[in-house]
Design a protein around this motif. Structure first.
Motif, PDB file in Angstrom:
ATOM      1  N   GLU A   1       3.743  -9.157  -0.051  1.00  0.00           N
ATOM      2  CA  GLU A   1       4.764  -8.979  -1.108  1.00  0.00           C
ATOM      3  C   GLU A   1       5.781  -9.916  -0.877  1.00  0.00           C
ATOM      4  O   GLU A   1       6.230 -10.088   0.125  1.00  0.00           O
TER       5      GLU A   1
ATOM      6  N   GLY B   1       9.664  -8.371  -5.166  1.00  0.00           N
ATOM      7  CA  GLY B   1       8.919  -7.252  -5.867  1.00  0.00           C
ATOM      8  C   GLY B   1       7.469  -7.568  -6.360  1.00  0.00           C
ATOM      9  O   GLY B   1       7.284  -6.592  -7.143  1.00  0.00           O
TER      10      GLY B   1
ATOM     11  N   LEU C   1       3.818  -8.044  -5.731  1.00  0.00           N
ATOM     12  CA  LEU C   1       2.504  -7.845  -4.968  1.00  0.00           C
ATOM     13  C   LEU C   1       1.419  -8.988  -5.080  1.00  0.00           C
ATOM     14  O   LEU C   1       1.202  -9.272  -6.451  1.00  0.00           O
TER      15      LEU C   1
ATOM     16  N   LYS D   1       5.857  -4.580  -8.126  1.00  0.00           N
ATOM     17  CA  LYS D   1       5.632  -3.260  -7.275  1.00  0.00           C
ATOM     18  C   LYS D   1       6.024  -2.050  -8.155  1.00  0.00           C
ATOM     19  O   LYS D   1       5.969  -0.976  -7.986  1.00  0.00           O
TER      20      LYS D   1
ATOM     21  N   ASN E   1       7.106   1.443  -7.027  1.00  0.00           N
ATOM     22  CA  ASN E   1       8.131   0.970  -5.620  1.00  0.00           C
ATOM     23  C   ASN E   1       7.755   1.592  -4.732  1.00  0.00           C
ATOM     24  O   ASN E   1       8.709   1.695  -3.879  1.00  0.00           O
TER      25      ASN E   1
ATOM     26  N   ALA F   1       4.917  -2.084   3.314  1.00  0.00           N
ATOM     27  CA  ALA F   1       5.964  -3.271   3.234  1.00  0.00           C
ATOM     28  C   ALA F   1       6.913  -3.306   4.446  1.00  0.00           C
ATOM     29  O   ALA F   1       7.134  -2.369   5.140  1.00  0.00           O
TER      30      ALA F   1
END
Ligand code: CA
Ligand code: CA
Length: 189
Positions: A43, A47, A49, A129, A134, A172
């Motif tokens: 990540e 934001g 991935l 994300k 999120n 994360a």
């Protein structure tokens, strides 16, 4: 449209028939699923991935194959579609399909902001994300799929799962990296 569709099916069938009768195909394995050998997920601070899926048996995705990346967003196997709330599918034509759980079934959504490429045996996908609500922690499953057009949306011929059972948990901002055995993909030779 019907004529076009039937012509396409005929073309696909012709291609499959040709492939099945060919003895010079260097891969020599016309029904194998993409043999997944590694999956990683990282990540960036903005934001996004990045998901990489490495395949041992194909440099490019063959016709009628695709890679599914399933997400269990609430870490609850009892919710979603067999546990999963989102699916990103990378197609043999380079297209990306995105599906989200809508309470009773997965529904297709625009793959906004997503990109993917499959080169030299590795699929690289970028997924905002935000498309996955999120959530900071989720579980992921990569699946190499070989299908066949049965005139009704296709049927699965063979699959290879990574991980082989369950899902790999991502938290994360840790890098998630798993491996899968070589040569355990389904499908005849
Ligand atoms: Ca494998
Ligand atoms: Ca779930």
């Amino acid at each position: 449209m019907l004529l076009l569709a039937s012509m396409l099916v005929a073309l696909v069938l012709a291609a499959l028939a040709f492939a099945g009768s060919s003895f010079t195909d260097p891969i020599g394995d016309n029904n194998s699923a993409p043999d997944v050998t590694a999956l990683s997920l990282s990540e960036s601070t903005d934001g996004i991935l990045t998901i990489a899926v490495t395949v041992s048996n194909y440099q490019t995705l063959p016709l009628s194959s695709w890679v599914n990346v399933w997400f269990d967003l609430d870490l609850n196997r009892r919710t979603g579609d067999d546990g999963d709330e989102a699916l990103v599918r990378f197609m043999d034509n380079g297209g990306i399909l995105f599906f989200c759980w809508a309470g009773s079934e997965l529904v297709r959504r625009p793959a906004t902001g997503m990109a993917g490429s499959f080169t030299a045996g590795t699929l690289t996908l970028t997924v905002p994300k935000a498309a996955l609500d999120n959530v900071p922690t989720f579980a992921v499953l990569g699946v190499g799929v070989r299908g066949q057009d049965d005139g009704d949306g296709g049927e699965l011929v063979a699959i290879d799962l990574a991980p082989n059972s369950g899902r790999a948990r991502y938290a994360a901002p840790e890098l998630l990296s798993i491996t899968d055995p070589v040569g355990d993909q389904g499908g005849g030779t």
